[in-house]
Scaffold this motif. Structure first.
Motif, PDB file in Angstrom:
ATOM      1  N   ASP A 103      21.511   6.648   4.456  1.00  0.00           N
ATOM      2  CA  ASP A 103      21.008   7.110   3.038  1.00  0.00           C
ATOM      3  C   ASP A 103      20.265   8.400   3.473  1.00  0.00           C
ATOM      4  OD1 ASP A 103      21.569   4.837   1.712  1.00  0.00           O
ATOM      5  OD2 ASP A 103      19.718   3.791   2.519  1.00  0.00           O
ATOM      6  N   PHE A 104      20.216   9.532   2.350  1.00  0.00           N
ATOM      7  CA  PHE A 104      19.782  10.863   2.474  1.00  0.00           C
ATOM      8  C   PHE A 104      18.939  11.009   1.376  1.00  0.00           C
ATOM      9  CE2 PHE A 104      19.571  15.258   2.753  1.00  0.00           C
ATOM     10  CZ  PHE A 104      20.179  15.728   4.152  1.00  0.00           C
ATOM     11  N   HIS A 105      17.681  11.413   1.904  1.00  0.00           N
ATOM     12  CA  HIS A 105      16.389  11.466   0.548  1.00  0.00           C
ATOM     13  C   HIS A 105      15.839  13.129   1.087  1.00  0.00           C
ATOM     14  CE1 HIS A 105      16.069   6.938   0.488  1.00  0.00           C
ATOM     15  NE2 HIS A 105      17.044   7.306  -0.270  1.00  0.00           N
ATOM     16  N   THR A 106      15.472  13.592  -0.074  1.00  0.00           N
ATOM     17  CA  THR A 106      14.544  14.795  -0.083  1.00  0.00           C
ATOM     18  C   THR A 106      13.274  14.383  -0.578  1.00  0.00           C
ATOM     19  OG1 THR A 106      16.419  16.509  -0.274  1.00  0.00           O
ATOM     20  CG2 THR A 106      14.223  17.222  -0.984  1.00  0.00           C
ATOM     21  N   CYS A 107      12.248  14.377   0.383  1.00  0.00           N
ATOM     22  CA  CYS A 107      10.961  13.964  -0.026  1.00  0.00           C
ATOM     23  C   CYS A 107       9.784  14.929  -0.388  1.00  0.00           C
ATOM     24  CB  CYS A 107      10.613  13.295   1.190  1.00  0.00           C
ATOM     25  SG  CYS A 107      11.771  11.864   1.897  1.00  0.00           S
ATOM     26  N   ARG A 108       8.903  14.686  -1.040  1.00  0.00           N
ATOM     27  CA  ARG A 108       7.320  15.088  -1.073  1.00  0.00           C
ATOM     28  C   ARG A 108       6.597  14.176  -0.526  1.00  0.00           C
ATOM     29  NH1 ARG A 108       2.659  15.743  -4.079  1.00  0.00           N
ATOM     30  NH2 ARG A 108       2.058  17.749  -4.681  1.00  0.00           N
ATOM     31  N   VAL A 109       6.515  14.443   0.826  1.00  0.00           N
ATOM     32  CA  VAL A 109       5.465  13.363   1.589  1.00  0.00           C
ATOM     33  C   VAL A 109       4.626  14.213   2.288  1.00  0.00           C
ATOM     34  CG1 VAL A 109       7.272  11.566   2.007  1.00  0.00           C
ATOM     35  CG2 VAL A 109       7.459  13.515   3.408  1.00  0.00           C
ATOM     36  N   GLU A 110       3.733  14.432   1.414  1.00  0.00           N
ATOM     37  CA  GLU A 110       2.670  15.408   1.904  1.00  0.00           C
ATOM     38  C   GLU A 110       1.641  14.602   2.876  1.00  0.00           C
ATOM     39  OE1 GLU A 110      -0.788  18.773   0.528  1.00  0.00           O
ATOM     40  OE2 GLU A 110       0.615  18.252  -0.979  1.00  0.00           O
ATOM     41  N   GLY A 111       1.123  15.090   3.953  1.00  0.00           N
ATOM     42  CA  GLY A 111       0.067  14.412   4.847  1.00  0.00           C
ATOM     43  C   GLY A 111       0.973  13.750   5.840  1.00  0.00           C
ATOM     44  N   CYS A 162       0.886  -1.248   0.048  1.00  0.00           N
ATOM     45  CA  CYS A 162       0.023  -0.067  -0.023  1.00  0.00           C
ATOM     46  C   CYS A 162       0.973   1.347   0.025  1.00  0.00           C
ATOM     47  CB  CYS A 162      -1.017  -0.021   1.171  1.00  0.00           C
ATOM     48  SG  CYS A 162      -2.260  -1.074   1.124  1.00  0.00           S
ATOM     49  N   ARG A 163       2.029   1.124  -0.294  1.00  0.00           N
ATOM     50  CA  ARG A 163       3.182   2.518  -0.282  1.00  0.00           C
ATOM     51  C   ARG A 163       2.346   3.439  -1.325  1.00  0.00           C
ATOM     52  NH1 ARG A 163       7.269  -1.317   0.354  1.00  0.00           N
ATOM     53  NH2 ARG A 163       8.395  -1.079   2.286  1.00  0.00           N
ATOM     54  N   GLY A 164       2.334   4.434  -0.795  1.00  0.00           N
ATOM     55  CA  GLY A 164       1.799   5.820  -1.862  1.00  0.00           C
ATOM     56  C   GLY A 164       0.363   5.774  -2.052  1.00  0.00           C
ATOM     57  N   ASP A 165      -0.672   4.870  -1.459  1.00  0.00           N
ATOM     58  CA  ASP A 165      -1.773   4.669  -1.523  1.00  0.00           C
ATOM     59  C   ASP A 165      -2.530   5.714  -0.683  1.00  0.00           C
ATOM     60  OD1 ASP A 165      -4.242   2.616  -2.636  1.00  0.00           O
ATOM     61  OD2 ASP A 165      -4.831   3.592  -0.794  1.00  0.00           O
ATOM     62  N   LEU A 166      -3.604   6.577  -1.207  1.00  0.00           N
ATOM     63  CA  LEU A 166      -4.133   7.690  -0.525  1.00  0.00           C
ATOM     64  C   LEU A 166      -4.866   7.026   0.660  1.00  0.00           C
ATOM     65  CD1 LEU A 166      -4.769  10.740  -0.134  1.00  0.00           C
ATOM     66  CD2 LEU A 166      -6.299  10.480  -1.705  1.00  0.00           C
ATOM     67  N   ALA A 167      -5.633   5.994   0.408  1.00  0.00           N
ATOM     68  CA  ALA A 167      -6.699   5.452   1.320  1.00  0.00           C
ATOM     69  C   ALA A 167      -6.003   4.850   2.408  1.00  0.00           C
ATOM     70  CB  ALA A 167      -7.569   4.534   0.688  1.00  0.00           C
ATOM     71  N   PHE A 168      -4.718   4.313   2.148  1.00  0.00           N
ATOM     72  CA  PHE A 168      -4.224   3.572   3.178  1.00  0.00           C
ATOM     73  C   PHE A 168      -3.425   4.805   4.165  1.00  0.00           C
ATOM     74  CE2 PHE A 168       0.369   2.394   4.599  1.00  0.00           C
ATOM     75  CZ  PHE A 168      -0.155   1.035   5.451  1.00  0.00           C
ATOM     76  N   HIS A 169      -2.753   5.568   3.622  1.00  0.00           N
ATOM     77  CA  HIS A 169      -2.205   6.509   4.431  1.00  0.00           C
ATOM     78  C   HIS A 169      -2.929   7.228   5.304  1.00  0.00           C
ATOM     79  CE1 HIS A 169       2.230   5.518   3.402  1.00  0.00           C
ATOM     80  NE2 HIS A 169       1.685   5.600   2.197  1.00  0.00           N
ATOM     81  N   SER A 170      -4.409   7.711   4.622  1.00  0.00           N
ATOM     82  CA  SER A 170      -5.424   8.470   5.324  1.00  0.00           C
ATOM     83  C   SER A 170      -5.770   7.647   6.346  1.00  0.00           C
ATOM     84  CB  SER A 170      -6.558   8.868   4.249  1.00  0.00           C
ATOM     85  OG  SER A 170      -6.176   9.779   3.449  1.00  0.00           O
ATOM     86  N   ARG A 194      10.349   5.683  -3.494  1.00  0.00           N
ATOM     87  CA  ARG A 194      10.740   6.252  -4.682  1.00  0.00           C
ATOM     88  C   ARG A 194       9.997   7.458  -5.464  1.00  0.00           C
ATOM     89  NH1 ARG A 194      15.251   5.116  -6.716  1.00  0.00           N
ATOM     90  NH2 ARG A 194      15.577   3.137  -5.316  1.00  0.00           N
ATOM     91  N   GLY A 195       8.854   7.005  -5.568  1.00  0.00           N
ATOM     92  CA  GLY A 195       7.916   8.067  -6.102  1.00  0.00           C
ATOM     93  C   GLY A 195       7.768   9.478  -5.470  1.00  0.00           C
ATOM     94  N   GLN A 196       8.243   9.541  -4.242  1.00  0.00           N
ATOM     95  CA  GLN A 196       7.897  10.718  -3.506  1.00  0.00           C
ATOM     96  C   GLN A 196       9.313  11.522  -3.513  1.00  0.00           C
ATOM     97  OE1 GLN A 196       5.033  11.866  -2.260  1.00  0.00           O
ATOM     98  NE2 GLN A 196       3.916  10.239  -3.065  1.00  0.00           N
ATOM     99  N   ARG A 197      10.487  11.042  -4.012  1.00  0.00           N
ATOM    100  CA  ARG A 197      11.619  11.838  -3.882  1.00  0.00           C
ATOM    101  C   ARG A 197      11.875  12.705  -4.846  1.00  0.00           C
ATOM    102  NH1 ARG A 197      15.608   6.059  -3.457  1.00  0.00           N
ATOM    103  NH2 ARG A 197      14.148   5.334  -1.920  1.00  0.00           N
ATOM    104  N   LEU A 198      12.433  13.849  -4.429  1.00  0.00           N
ATOM    105  CA  LEU A 198      12.778  15.143  -5.178  1.00  0.00           C
ATOM    106  C   LEU A 198      14.080  15.480  -5.417  1.00  0.00           C
ATOM    107  CD1 LEU A 198      10.341  17.743  -3.466  1.00  0.00           C
ATOM    108  CD2 LEU A 198       9.863  16.433  -5.439  1.00  0.00           C
TER     109      LEU A 198
END
Length: 454
Positions: free
Chosen positions: A209-217, A124-132, A351-355
């Motif tokens: 590891d070092f990531h810049t993330c777009r993890v809204e919510g 469920c990574r990245g699934d809106l319903a799951f993280h909500s 991976r889909g949330q990295r900037l």
């Protein structure tokens, strides 16, 4: 190819700030079409067909590659997010509960709901319903004063607790002092791990590891047998892809020998030097003093020391963002199951949330001004420096330079190995893709081209 299924339904964009990933489901039969050899695959031409082939050579490489592609595609559609099933079970369990007397049963339903979401976290990574759902469960448990430990329903086995240090031979040793207990049991000091989240947010994982993330919510930084840490992020500016941490929730789970469960929450302009119940320690138990909050800078910087698990946490506010740093005993950081694998401190952001941290396209003058500002606070041009430049250019807020400096100061204090303080990444385009990950990304396209060719 496998038959196309229906797209997963997700809530409207206004229901949660996270982005959902739509998937495909197989048909009711769950099967794939049988693939025949294409017309014209037989040998044509002058002379006799050659039937001899070298050892190990496939008789029909085209059929083999197409079968392999079908296998990969079928496997993909067979492991989809099961959050809708968790939602249905929760609704069915709570529907008959009404009135003020529902407390214990409602908490049981919430724990069962939480257990179900952890079981399906991997798919469920990245699934809106799951993280909500995960965010909603944590809020409801806090509002209803529900413990994360307890019954989860008649069929759910009790969750095992980590073994406490044996009391035999420890008469003069405080079992709520993790470092002393570890030294006694193993004959050496414990190893430690460091994780941090600051700025955009930028994540430094336990594995450097070092990531810049777009993890809204809301996303979990930690979820193990001792701690749960959740960061809530919001856009740094209207229309921007960059986000900052605006709220932190830290749950110190009940430990019978030492502390009651304690919840700490910090929000922008509200960094309290007390737990949510107003206390400043672990409660009335004999080891309650092994959990304590210390205010380093009023309203801006607090430090929480959990000696019973060998852990220290720093929470800061710099500019319009919150930052989180932790030094955790290695044994504590790794005390989680496969169901709890979605932790930014462990695996980084998806991976889909990295900037990219590159300032290109944002104006040379703005980038140079940000570099000059960040160089005053961070003389070494490592990932902390890159993050500072990115945040200042994106937000226009010079306070982000202090956020990066604070994270570096925490790393200098918390890291057991000073040689790993600075991380250097080639360029500022974000994390490098490992060869194996690149191969997994490239393989489906290559197989598709071979399908067309053969």
């Amino acid at each position: 190819m496998c038959p196309a299924g229906k797209e997963l339904r997700v809530p409207a964009a206004g229901s949660s700030p996270e982005e959902a990933e739509a998937g495909e489901l197989p048909d009711d039969a769950g099967s794939c079409r049988r693939v025949r050899d294409p017309p014209g695959s037989a040998w044509m031409g002058m002379g006799r067909a050659a039937h001899h082939r070298s050892p190990g050579q496939l008789e029909n490489p085209g059929l083999f590659l197409r079968s392999l592609l079908l296998l990969l595609l079928c496997r993909h559609v067979s492991s989809q997010c099961k959050i809708l099933r968790c939602n249905s079970e929760y609704v069915a369990a709570t529907l008959p509960l009404r009135g003020p007397g529902r407390g214990a049963a409602f908490c049981t339903a919430l724990r069962s709901y939480s257990r179900c979401t952890r079981r399906t976290a991997r798919t469920c990574r990245g699934d809106l319903a799951f993280h909500s759902a995960v965010h909603g469960i944590e809020d409801l448990m806090i509002q209803n004063n529900c413990s994360r430990e307890g019954p989860t329903g008649p069929t759910a086995p009790p969750r095992p607790r980590p073994a406490a240090p044996e009391r035999q031979g420890l008469e003069s040793l405080d079992v709520c002092d993790y470092e002393r207990s570890f030294l006694y049991r193993h004959g050496r000091p414990p190893a430690f791990r460091h994780c941090a989240a600051f700025g955009d947010p930028h994540i430094r994982t336990f594995h450097h590891d070092f990531h810049t993330c777009r993890v809204e919510g809301s996303w979990p930084l930690l979820d193990n047998d001792y701690l749960f840490v959740q960061a809530t992020s919001s856009p740094v500016a209207e229309g921007s892809n960059a986000t900052v941490t605006s709220k932190l929730t830290i749950i110190f789970k009940n430990m019978k020998e030492c502390i009651d469960q304690k919840v700490y929450q910090a929000e922008l302009d509200n960094v309290p030097a007390a737990f949510q119940d107003g206390s400043v320690d672990g409660g009335a138990r004999p080891g309650g003093s092994s959990l304590a909050i210390r205010e380093r800078s009023p309203g801006r910087h607090v430090e929480i020391r959990a000696a019973y698990i060998g852990t220290t946490i720093a929470v800061r506010q710099a500019g319009r963002q919150l930052s989180f740093s932790i030094r955790a005993a290695e044994e504590v950081a790794g005390a989680f199951t496969e169901e709890q694998d979605l932790q930014l401190c462990v695996g980084g952001c998806p991976r889909g949330q990295r900037l990219s941290r590159s300032p290109r396209g944002r104006g040379r003058a703005a980038a140079e001004a940000a570099r000059a500002l960040c160089r005053e606070a961070l003389p070494v041009e490592d990932v902390y420096f890159q993050s500072c430049v990115f945040d200042v250019v994106t937000s226009g807020d010079a306070g982000f330079a202090m956020a990066a400096r604070g994270a570096l100061d925490d790393a200098r204090l918390f890291l057991p190995d000073a040689d790993k303080l600075h991380i250097f990444q080639a360029g500022a385009s974000g994390p490098r893709v490992p060869p194996a990950s690149f191969l997994l990304f490239f393989l489906p396209s290559a197989l598709w081209l071979l399908w067309l060719h053969f």
